[in-house]
Write a protein that holds these residues in place. Structure first.
Motif, PDB file in Angstrom:
ATOM      1  N   SER A 369      -7.755   0.220  -4.053  1.00 45.99           N
ATOM      2  CA  SER A 369      -8.593  -1.118  -3.979  1.00 45.99           C
ATOM      3  C   SER A 369      -7.792  -2.246  -3.625  1.00 45.99           C
ATOM      4  CB  SER A 369      -9.447  -1.316  -5.162  1.00 45.99           C
ATOM      5  OG  SER A 369      -8.397  -1.405  -6.130  1.00 45.99           O
ATOM      6  N   HIS A 371      -8.141  -6.508  -2.690  1.00 48.82           N
ATOM      7  CA  HIS A 371      -8.769  -7.730  -3.069  1.00 48.82           C
ATOM      8  C   HIS A 371      -7.998  -8.905  -3.215  1.00 48.82           C
ATOM      9  CE1 HIS A 371      -8.783  -7.716  -7.420  1.00 48.82           C
ATOM     10  NE2 HIS A 371      -8.822  -6.623  -7.021  1.00 48.82           N
TER      11      HIS A 371
ATOM     12  N   VAL B   8      -4.310  -5.479  -8.085  1.00 47.78           N
ATOM     13  CA  VAL B   8      -5.464  -5.258  -7.254  1.00 47.78           C
ATOM     14  C   VAL B   8      -5.817  -3.784  -7.337  1.00 47.78           C
ATOM     15  CG1 VAL B   8      -5.255  -7.398  -6.014  1.00 47.78           C
ATOM     16  CG2 VAL B   8      -4.508  -5.226  -5.064  1.00 47.78           C
ATOM     17  N   GLY B   9      -4.923  -2.805  -7.577  1.00 47.45           N
ATOM     18  CA  GLY B   9      -5.204  -1.471  -7.781  1.00 47.45           C
ATOM     19  C   GLY B   9      -5.004  -0.700  -6.210  1.00 47.45           C
ATOM     20  N   CYS B  10      -4.029  -1.239  -5.702  1.00 47.36           N
ATOM     21  CA  CYS B  10      -3.757  -0.714  -4.001  1.00 47.36           C
ATOM     22  C   CYS B  10      -2.651   0.544  -4.431  1.00 47.36           C
ATOM     23  CB  CYS B  10      -3.078  -1.746  -3.275  1.00 47.36           C
ATOM     24  SG  CYS B  10      -1.104  -1.894  -3.682  1.00 47.36           S
ATOM     25  N   GLY B  26      -9.041   0.940  -9.835  1.00 48.50           N
ATOM     26  CA  GLY B  26      -9.334  -0.317  -9.801  1.00 48.50           C
ATOM     27  C   GLY B  26      -8.322  -1.387 -10.243  1.00 48.50           C
TER      28      GLY B  26
END
Lengths: 425, 53
Positions: A369, A371, B8-10, B26
């Motif tokens: 994810s 952001h 950020v869960g990258c 997540g």
């Protein structure tokens, strides 16, 4: 002349390659031990996942990024995708893929409209090339033209996939610039070797012209002399330069400038930076023995709950996965209000994939994810504040300073091109 | 290792972890397989990984 580049992401390395080729003495400083930022490969269980981008160039071998690579002599093979398809339910009016689906070509989207609306779209396709709409979001504009929710769904899937935005967040001007670029440059392509294929080629150009890349090296401050950017602070050492290009986005770059931007004359710039919103998204990486998408292009999924589109890069470059395996990646837009509910958003994405690929066997490799400070785009498309800063000699490139109408890395390339034109003339 | 709120869960950390000790959904989460080698910390783009106190 000496140039310092802060950050070895795509924008930073494109700038470094161009400036070193032009004869500048170039030093690139990167905080992480690896180069490429959100545009490189991550080796995971033998698969070449990506640190961000999807191993795709939105305008393929003839787009702004490919042209830039060509001009500086970076050797990358980019293969044009054969098609873009859109998955739709078997009958209009069915809200999801549960009762079956069919795939249509991207360019046939209007065949799902009524005869009257199809004629309207045909008319708009011609008339808007001369008289471009402005002053609306894409969604508002679409609704004033055609009363059919399919078009909004289609627009949301496209904007979600390409920009990680919803159609009510994208200025209609930006979409028409993108459409113009699609006419001008054509559709997407995949670089052989994935994102890292591009990064490796750029590093090779930089090395050829004597530029240096320092990984594991964090810039702590940008300092000025006589009102102009004059160098950076690394540890306790001062490194001077005639020119500084930051790949960190405007906000993080401004933070490095500290008091130099505090004066009244810079308040407009700082206020503008406060309005910038990074875009958020989720990528789900799948491994499969059999193809899931089955072609070299993008599959858009407007009737999924969250997933906007999917691509299968091993259709172009099987080397991106272990022998006999496919690597398939989905992207979903995350609305600002849902960034705090990422786990729930991911669950919806995983449910979507089950509906999109019923009866297919696949393994979820990694869910990524993006952001806030490591987003899809540091400035949402259509809101980029340009490449200049109030400080002479300090420029910003990357996904926080894209060129107009440039989807993702094409926007990065357009921004770098504009910056280089300002610097080199 | 300890993951802070910057995460950020990258998943970048997971790809560099030699022990397969990071799960990501997540946010990153460190499993019992972690040996506190600290490699992940270097690769985190948002300074979300800390050495446990």
């Amino acid at each position: 002349m000496k140039a310092i580049i802060i950050g070895a992401g795509l924008g930073g390395l494109l700038s470094a390659a161009r400036l070193s080729k032009a004869g500048y003495e170039v030093e690139v400083y990167e905080r992480l031990p690896i180069t490429g930022g959100r545009f490189t490969n991550l080796n995971y269980k033998g698969f070449q996942l990506s640190s961000g981008a999807f191993h795709i160039l939105p305008h393929g071998p003839s787009g702004p990024l490919a042209q830039f690579l060509n001009e500086i002599g970076a050797n990358v093979e980019i293969v044009r995708s054969e098609t873009t398809t859109v998955r739709v339910p078997l009958k209009k009016g069915i809200p999801d893929y549960g009762k079956g689906f069919k795939d249509i070509s991207f360019s046939d989207f209007s065949t799902l409209l009524s005869h009257k609306d199809r004629l309207k779209i045909a008319f708009l396709i011609v008339s808007t090339r001369k008289n471009r709409p402005s002053g609306f979001t894409l969604q508002t504009w679409l609704r004033t033209q055609v009363k059919d929710e399919w078009l909004v769904k289609f627009a949301d899937a496209f904007c979600g996939w390409a920009l990680s935005l919803r159609s009510d967040e994208v200025p209609v001007e930006e979409i028409f610039e993108i459409i113009e670029n699609m006419y001008r440059f054509g559709g997407p392509g995949v670089p052989i070797g994935g994102c890292k294929g591009v990064i490796d080629a750029l590093e090779s150009v930089i090395a050829t012209y004597g530029g240096k890349i320092h990984t594991g090296t964090e810039v702590l401050k940008i300092f000025m002399e006589g009102g102009k950017a004059a160098g950076v602070l690394i540890g306790e050492e001062v490194h001077k330069a005639d020119l500084i290009v930051s790949n960190l986005g405007h906000v993080a770059t401004a933070c490095l400038c500290e008091e130099a931007l505090s004066g009244e004359k810079n308040s407009g710039y700082l206020q503008k930076l406060e309005t910038l919103k990074p875009s958020a998204g989720i990528k789900i990486c799948l491994a499969a023995d059999e193809p899931l998408v089955g072609h070299t292009g993008v599959l858009l999924t407007p009737y999924a709950k969250r997933v906007n589109g999917i691509d299968e890069v091993t259709q172009v470059d099987p080397g991106l996965a272990p022998p006999g395996k496919h690597l398939t990646m989905s992207h979903q837009y995350v609305a600002p209000e849902n960034v705090k509910n990422l786990e729930a958003e991911i669950e919806l994405g995983l449910q979507d994939l089950k509906e999109i690929f019923p009866g297919k066997k696949y393994e979820v490799l990694l869910i990524q994810s993006y952001h806030d400070s490591w987003p899809v785009n540091r400035a949402a498309s259509g809101t980029d504040p340009g490449n200049e800063t109030p400080i002479p000699g300090l420029y910003v490139v990357g996904d926080g300073a894209k060129g107009r109408g440039g989807i993702e890395v094409e926007g990065v390339a357009l921004g770098v091109t504009a910056t280089m034109k300002k610097i080199l003339g | 290792m300890k993951i802070n709120e910057n995460c950020v869960g990258c998943g970048q950390c997971a790809s560099f972890c030699k022990k397969g000790a990071i799960e990501v959904k997540g946010k990153a989460r460190v499993t019992d397989a972690c040996v506190d080698c600290g490699i992940c910390m270097l690769y985190c783009p948002v300074k979300a990984i800390e050495v446990p106190a």
